[in-house]
Design a protein around this motif. Structure first.
Motif, short mmCIF file in Angstrom:
data_model
loop_
_atom_site.label_atom_id
_atom_site.label_comp_id
_atom_site.label_asym_id
_atom_site.label_seq_id
_atom_site.Cartn_x
_atom_site.Cartn_y
_atom_site.Cartn_z
N VAL A 94 -2.29 32.02 41.19
CA VAL A 94 -3.23 31.67 42.25
C VAL A 94 -2.43 31.36 43.52
CG1 VAL A 94 -5.06 30.06 42.95
CG2 VAL A 94 -4.81 30.69 40.55
N PHE A 95 -2.98 31.85 44.67
CA PHE A 95 -2.28 31.69 45.95
C PHE A 95 -3.24 31.13 46.99
CE2 PHE A 95 -0.54 35.20 43.57
CZ PHE A 95 0.82 34.96 43.61
N ASP A 96 -2.69 30.39 47.97
CA ASP A 96 -3.54 29.90 49.05
C ASP A 96 -3.64 30.97 50.15
OD1 ASP A 96 -1.17 29.77 50.48
OD2 ASP A 96 -1.07 27.58 50.55
N GLU A 97 -4.31 30.62 51.27
CA GLU A 97 -4.53 31.61 52.33
C GLU A 97 -3.24 32.05 53.01
OE1 GLU A 97 -4.69 27.55 53.88
OE2 GLU A 97 -5.93 28.50 52.37
N GLU A 98 -2.18 31.26 52.96
CA GLU A 98 -0.88 31.64 53.54
C GLU A 98 -0.05 32.50 52.60
OE1 GLU A 98 0.80 27.76 54.38
OE2 GLU A 98 0.39 28.07 56.52
N GLY A 99 -0.50 32.64 51.36
CA GLY A 99 0.26 33.40 50.38
C GLY A 99 1.16 32.54 49.52
N MET A 100 1.09 31.23 49.72
CA MET A 100 1.90 30.31 48.91
C MET A 100 1.25 30.15 47.54
SD MET A 100 4.65 29.08 50.30
CE MET A 100 4.94 27.67 49.27
N PRO A 101 2.05 30.23 46.48
CA PRO A 101 1.48 30.06 45.13
C PRO A 101 1.03 28.61 44.91
CG PRO A 101 3.86 30.41 45.04
CD PRO A 101 3.46 30.55 46.46
N GLY A 107 -1.45 28.64 34.43
CA GLY A 107 -2.56 27.90 35.00
C GLY A 107 -2.21 26.49 35.42
N GLY A 108 -0.99 26.04 35.21
CA GLY A 108 -0.57 24.69 35.59
C GLY A 108 -0.15 24.63 37.05
N ASP A 109 -0.10 23.40 37.56
CA ASP A 109 0.36 23.20 38.94
C ASP A 109 1.87 23.49 39.03
OD1 ASP A 109 -2.11 22.50 39.91
OD2 ASP A 109 -1.81 20.34 39.57
N ILE A 110 2.28 23.89 40.21
CA ILE A 110 3.70 24.18 40.46
C ILE A 110 4.40 22.86 40.77
CG2 ILE A 110 5.30 25.38 41.98
CD1 ILE A 110 3.12 27.50 42.34
N PRO A 111 5.56 22.60 40.15
CA PRO A 111 6.29 21.36 40.43
C PRO A 111 6.67 21.25 41.91
CG PRO A 111 7.23 22.50 38.54
CD PRO A 111 6.21 23.40 39.13
N LYS A 112 6.72 20.01 42.42
CA LYS A 112 7.03 19.78 43.83
C LYS A 112 8.37 20.38 44.24
CE LYS A 112 4.44 15.79 45.35
NZ LYS A 112 4.54 14.50 45.99
N SER A 113 9.39 20.25 43.39
CA SER A 113 10.72 20.77 43.74
C SER A 113 10.67 22.30 43.90
CB SER A 113 11.75 20.38 42.69
OG SER A 113 11.39 20.92 41.42
N THR A 114 9.96 22.97 43.01
CA THR A 114 9.82 24.43 43.11
C THR A 114 9.01 24.80 44.33
OG1 THR A 114 9.90 24.58 40.70
CG2 THR A 114 9.06 26.49 41.88
N LEU A 115 7.96 24.05 44.59
CA LEU A 115 7.11 24.31 45.75
C LEU A 115 7.89 24.16 47.06
CD1 LEU A 115 4.22 25.14 46.10
CD2 LEU A 115 3.57 22.75 46.32
#
Length: 136
Positions: A94-101, A107-115
């Motif tokens: 899943v991606f936001d409108e900027e293309g960021m995952p 289906g889990g959230d992306i860790p803050k460090s990876t983000l």
């Protein structure tokens, strides 16, 4: 004057070695250094020197080609918009409108460090893409 120097260099570098004479230029106050060496040895030294020069030229050309290849790869990567850089990555779904995952493949959230790392990469891509657009 240049013709005279060119001719004297030709005599020193081409003609004299074929007779077994090694002529080395020295400082003005000392004059030339003359040595009699078997012509086969002189010709072998000359060929060795030419081979080294060819090797250096080939290395320079390889470096130039590598730089050109790197430049073309960088330019090709810059053509991709920041919205699309993570779309082909199988780790994300899943991606936001900027293309960021926003979600992993599972289906889990992306860790803050990876983000944070992904945001830095996204910013770099955005700058590169904007520069590419400005240059075309």
């Amino acid at each position: 004057m240049k013709q005279i120097i060119s001719l004297s260099d030709h005599i020193r570098d081409v003609d004299l070695p074929s007779f077994g004479v090694y002529l080395d230029d020295r400082a003005d106050d000392q004059g030339a250094f003359i040595k009699f060496i078997p012509k086969e040895e002189l010709l072998a030294q000359k060929e060795e020197k030419a081979a080294k020069e060819r090797k250096r030229a080939a290395a320079r050309e390889a470096e130039r080609l590598a730089r050109e290849k790197e430049r073309l790869a960088k330019e090709g990567k810059a053509k991709v918009g920041p919205v699309d850089i993570f779309r082909d990555d199988e780790r994300f779904s899943v991606f936001d409108e900027e293309g960021m995952p926003t979600k992993t493949k599972e289906g889990g959230d992306i860790p803050k460090s990876t983000l944070k790392k992904l945001r830095k990469e996204w910013d770099r891509q955005k700058r590169a893409h904007e520069q590419w657009k400005a240059s075309t």
